[in-house]
Scaffold this motif. Structure first.
Motif, PDB file in Angstrom:
ATOM      1  N   GLU A   1       0.822  -1.222   0.000  1.00 58.43           N
ATOM      2  CA  GLU A   1       0.000   0.000   0.000  1.00 58.43           C
ATOM      3  C   GLU A   1       0.853   1.267   0.000  1.00 58.43           C
ATOM      4  O   GLU A   1       0.591   2.208  -0.759  1.00 58.43           O
ATOM      5  N   LYS A   2       1.877   1.289   0.857  1.00 60.22           N
ATOM      6  CA  LYS A   2       2.717   2.488   0.938  1.00 60.22           C
ATOM      7  C   LYS A   2       3.462   2.741  -0.369  1.00 60.22           C
ATOM      8  O   LYS A   2       3.489   3.856  -0.896  1.00 60.22           O
ATOM      9  N   GLU A   3       4.102   1.676  -0.907  1.00 61.29           N
ATOM     10  CA  GLU A   3       4.902   1.836  -2.126  1.00 61.29           C
ATOM     11  C   GLU A   3       4.022   2.241  -3.306  1.00 61.29           C
ATOM     12  O   GLU A   3       4.397   3.097  -4.122  1.00 61.29           O
ATOM     13  N   ARG A   4       2.839   1.647  -3.423  1.00 63.36           N
ATOM     14  CA  ARG A   4       1.920   2.000  -4.518  1.00 63.36           C
ATOM     15  C   ARG A   4       1.418   3.441  -4.377  1.00 63.36           C
ATOM     16  O   ARG A   4       1.308   4.168  -5.359  1.00 63.36           O
ATOM     17  N   SER A   5       1.124   3.841  -3.142  1.00 59.83           N
ATOM     18  CA  SER A   5       0.608   5.210  -2.945  1.00 59.83           C
ATOM     19  C   SER A   5       1.663   6.247  -3.314  1.00 59.83           C
ATOM     20  O   SER A   5       1.342   7.289  -3.896  1.00 59.83           O
ATOM     21  N   GLU A   6       2.949   5.947  -3.013  1.00 60.71           N
ATOM     22  CA  GLU A   6       4.046   6.835  -3.424  1.00 60.71           C
ATOM     23  C   GLU A   6       4.010   7.034  -4.935  1.00 60.71           C
ATOM     24  O   GLU A   6       4.113   8.151  -5.445  1.00 60.71           O
ATOM     25  N   ASN A   7       3.885   5.927  -5.651  1.00 64.39           N
ATOM     26  CA  ASN A   7       3.941   5.954  -7.107  1.00 64.39           C
ATOM     27  C   ASN A   7       2.723   6.669  -7.687  1.00 64.39           C
ATOM     28  O   ASN A   7       2.851   7.516  -8.583  1.00 64.39           O
ATOM     29  N   ILE A   8       1.545   6.335  -7.178  1.00 63.33           N
ATOM     30  CA  ILE A   8       0.303   6.881  -7.740  1.00 63.33           C
ATOM     31  C   ILE A   8       0.226   8.393  -7.548  1.00 63.33           C
ATOM     32  O   ILE A   8      -0.232   9.123  -8.434  1.00 63.33           O
ATOM     33  N   MET A   9       0.704   8.891  -6.394  1.00 56.73           N
ATOM     34  CA  MET A   9       0.712  10.346  -6.175  1.00 56.73           C
ATOM     35  C   MET A   9       1.590  11.052  -7.204  1.00 56.73           C
ATOM     36  O   MET A   9       1.244  12.116  -7.723  1.00 56.73           O
ATOM     37  N   ILE A  10       2.743  10.450  -7.530  1.00 59.45           N
ATOM     38  CA  ILE A  10       3.640  11.059  -8.512  1.00 59.45           C
ATOM     39  C   ILE A  10       3.063  10.939  -9.925  1.00 59.45           C
ATOM     40  O   ILE A  10       3.213  11.847 -10.749  1.00 59.45           O
ATOM     41  N   VAL A  11       2.381   9.835 -10.214  1.00 53.96           N
ATOM     42  CA  VAL A  11       1.715   9.693 -11.513  1.00 53.96           C
ATOM     43  C   VAL A  11       0.704  10.822 -11.715  1.00 53.96           C
ATOM     44  O   VAL A  11       0.622  11.413 -12.802  1.00 53.96           O
ATOM     45  N   ASP A  12      -0.066  11.142 -10.673  1.00 51.45           N
ATOM     46  CA  ASP A  12      -1.030  12.252 -10.777  1.00 51.45           C
ATOM     47  C   ASP A  12      -0.319  13.569 -11.068  1.00 51.45           C
ATOM     48  O   ASP A  12      -0.778  14.378 -11.884  1.00 51.45           O
ATOM     49  N   LEU A  13       0.824  13.766 -10.400  1.00 47.57           N
ATOM     50  CA  LEU A  13       1.612  14.986 -10.621  1.00 47.57           C
ATOM     51  C   LEU A  13       2.131  15.031 -12.067  1.00 47.57           C
ATOM     52  O   LEU A  13       2.054  16.073 -12.729  1.00 47.57           O
ATOM     53  N   VAL A  14       2.653  13.901 -12.558  1.00 46.71           N
ATOM     54  CA  VAL A  14       3.187  13.843 -13.924  1.00 46.71           C
ATOM     55  C   VAL A  14       2.078  14.095 -14.943  1.00 46.71           C
ATOM     56  O   VAL A  14       2.278  14.812 -15.930  1.00 46.71           O
ATOM     57  N   ARG A  15       0.906  13.518 -14.717  1.00 45.03           N
ATOM     58  CA  ARG A  15      -0.224  13.757 -15.622  1.00 45.03           C
ATOM     59  C   ARG A  15      -0.531  15.248 -15.706  1.00 45.03           C
ATOM     60  O   ARG A  15      -0.771  15.793 -16.791  1.00 45.03           O
ATOM     61  N   ASN A  16      -0.516  15.895 -14.560  1.00 47.29           N
ATOM     62  CA  ASN A  16      -0.786  17.334 -14.523  1.00 47.29           C
ATOM     63  C   ASN A  16       0.296  18.111 -15.267  1.00 47.29           C
ATOM     64  O   ASN A  16       0.001  19.043 -16.038  1.00 47.29           O
ATOM     65  N   ASP A  17       1.576  17.736 -15.041  1.00 43.63           N
ATOM     66  CA  ASP A  17       2.692  18.415 -15.724  1.00 43.63           C
ATOM     67  C   ASP A  17       2.592  18.252 -17.241  1.00 43.63           C
ATOM     68  O   ASP A  17       2.748  19.220 -17.999  1.00 43.63           O
TER      69      ASP A  17
END
Length: 428
Positions: free
Chosen positions: A270-286
Motif C-alpha cells: 500500500e505504501k509503495e503503490r501510494s508513493e507511485n500513484i501520487m507522482i503519476v497524478d503529478l506527472v499527468r498534470n505536468d
C-alpha cells in the motif's frame, strides 16, 4: 552537416568498452549505455558523443531561454545536463544550501564526433569539418586496452547523521499531517574531500554492479558524472511524450523463489503503490500543460521491474504534443521531475530546501540529448557519483519518498540500501 557511415560490429560489448576508453582524450565526452535492458521505448543501445564544436554553459537565471535559443540555432545533436536547481528559473524558489561540487547549472555541447550503436549496427556521424579523421579514429579505438590504476583510499562521510535524519523526516511528516504536502522526496549527501579517483574505472565498476538502462559517463573537463540510473525522466519521439517515474523499492534476494515473493509483495504494498500513484497524478498534470487536449494517458500503472540491486515500481505516462511546442518548453513545464520532488510540487520543493543540507545541483537533475529533429531523451540523475577533479571532491546523494505511511527508521534503511553500490565502488 554531418557525414554518416554505417558499420556492422562483431563484438558490440567489447567495442563499447574501447569507445569509452578512447573518449578520455577529449575535454567533453558523454557515453550513454542502456546495458541492453529490455525496454519498450529505446532508440539506441549506446551512444558516445565527444569533442565540443559549440557549447552552452550557464547558471539558473534565464537558463531555459538560453538553452532554447542554443537548440534552435544549432539544429543539431546536443548532449548535456539540467541541474535540479533550474527550479529557481521556473518558480519563486531559491537554493542556498552548501555546494561542494561547483558544477554549472546547465551544460550542453554540440559534438564534432558522434557514435550510435543499436544491436550490432554502428553508425558514425562526424561534422564535415573532421570527417577525414574517421579511419584513423576507428584504428585508434580498436587499439584501446584498459589499464588498472593504483586506487587511492577514499573515506566517505555522511552529511546528515542518522539522528538528524530521523528528526528531519519527522518534521516532514508533521508537514504531511498538517496537509502542507502529500509526499516529498528527502535526500542526503555522502561525500569525500581530498579524494582522487579514476573516473573510467569507477564508472565501469558502478555500472557492472547495477547494469541499469540509463547509465551515463559524463565528462566536462575536470567535472565528472558517473551514473547508474535506472530511471527515465522524459522522452520525446516525434509528437509523443513519455515519462516513466520510479517510486517504490524492494531489495533483491539470492533465493529465486523468495526474490519473486518480494517482487509480488512490492506490487501490492500500500505504501509503495501510494508513493507511485501520487507522482503519476503529478506527472499527468505536468504533461497536460503542453499536451494536445485529452491525450494524457497512463500506459502502465505500478509495473514491477527487476534490476541487479533492487525491484522498483515504474509507471508510464504518455501524451501527444502539437508540432509548435518546442522541446525546451515541454521540459521546462515538467522540470524538476515529480519523482524527485513531491506533491504538491512547489510546496514540496520549499520544504525540501529547508530540511536538506546540500544543494542538489546535478543530483536529481537530468542528463540526455536532443536530436536534430527535436526529439529528446533524458534520465533522472540518481544512483550517481559526482566528482570534481579540480578540487578533489566526491559526492553522491540518496533519497526516499516520505508519505503519511512513512516510518523514519525504514526510510533511513532505504537510503542506505540505495547508497550501497556507490559506497562499495568508492571504498572497496
Amino acid at each position: 552537416m554531418r557525414t554518416s557511415i554505417k558499420i556492422t560490429l562483431e563484438n558490440p560489448s567489447e567495442f563499447k568498452a574501447q569507445l569509452l576508453l578512447w573518449s578520455q582524450q577529449f575535454r567533453e565526452a558523454i557515453f550513454l549505455d542502456s546495458n541492453n535492458y529490455d525496454q519498450k521505448y529505446s532508440s539506441y543501445d549506446a551512444i558516445l558523443a565527444v569533442d565540443a564544436f559549440t557549447s552552452v554553459k550557464t547558471d539558473e537565471h534565464n537558463a531555459f531561454e538560453d538553452l532554447k535559443q542554443y537548440q534552435q540555432i544549432t539544429k543539431d545533436w546536443l548532449f548535456g545536463y539540467l541541474s535540479y536547481d533550474l527550479k529557481n528559473d521556473t518558480e519563486e524558489l531559491k537554493s542556498s544550501n552548501y555546494d561542494g561540487l561547483h558544477f554549472p547549472d546547465v551544460f550542453f555541447f554540440q559534438p564534432k564526433k558522434l557514435f550510435l550503436i543499436k544491436d550490432n549496427q554502428f553508425e558514425i556521424q562526424y561534422l564535415n569539418m573532421c570527417d577525414d579523421e574517421v579511419e584513423e579514429d576507428l584504428k585508434d579505438i580498436g587499439n584501446q586496452k584498459s589499464e588498472i590504476s593504483q586506487k587511492s583510499e577514499i573515506k566517505i562521510q555522511q552529511r546528515i547523521s542518522k539522528e538528524s535524519y530521523l528528526e528531519k523526516v519527522s518534521t516532514m511528516l508533521e508537514h504531511i499531517h498538517r496537509g502542507d504536502i502529500y509526499e516529498a522526496n528527502f535526500c542526503m549527501e555522502f561525500f569525500a574531500e581530498n579524494a582522487s579517483l579514476n573516473p573510467i574505472e569507477t564508472y565501469t565498476r558502478l555500472n557492472a554492479i547495477s547494469e541499469p538502462p540509463f547509465a551515463v559517463f559524463f565528462k566536462n573537463n575536470k567535472q565528472f558524472l558517473l551514473s547508474a540510473s535506472p530511471e527515465r525522466y522524459l522522452r520525446k519521439e516525434n509528437d509523443k511524450i513519455i515519462s516513466q517515474p520510479i517510486k517504490g523499492t524492494a531489495k533483491r534476494h539470492a533465493d529465486v523463489q523468495e526474490d519473486e515473493n518480494i517482487k509480488q509483495e512490492l506490487l501490492v504494498n500500500e505504501k509503495e503503490r501510494s508513493e507511485n500513484i501520487m507522482i503519476v497524478d503529478l506527472v499527468r498534470n505536468d504533461l497536460s500543460r503542453t499536451a494536445s487536449k485529452g491525450s494524457v494517458e497512463v500506459e502502465e500503472l505500478c509495473g514491477a521491474y527487476t534490476f541487479k540491486q533492487v525491484h522498483h515500481l515504474i509507471s508510464t505516462v504518455v501524451s501527444t504534443v502539437e508540432s509548435d511546442k518546442s522541446p525546451i518548453e515541454i521540459i521546462k513545464t515538467t522540470f524538476p521531475m515529480g519523482s524527485m520532488t513531491g506533491a504538491p510540487k512547489i510546496s514540496a520543493m520549499k520544504i525540501i530546501e529547508e530540511l536538506e543540507e546540500t544543494k542538489r545541483g546535478l543530483y536529481s537533475g537530468a542528463v540526455g540529448y536532443f536530436t536534430p529533429d527535436n526529439s529528446f531523451d533524458f534520465n533522472v540523475v540518481i544512483r550517481s557519483i559526482l566528482y570534481n577533479e579540480g578540487i578533489n571532491y566526491v559526492s553522491f546523494s540518496v533519497g526516499s519518498a516520505i508519505t503519511s505511511l512513512s516510518v523514519p527508521e525504514k526510510e533511513y534503511e532505504e537510503c542506505l540500501l540505495k547508497a550501497k553500490a556507490m559506497r562499495e565502488v568508492l571504498e572497496t
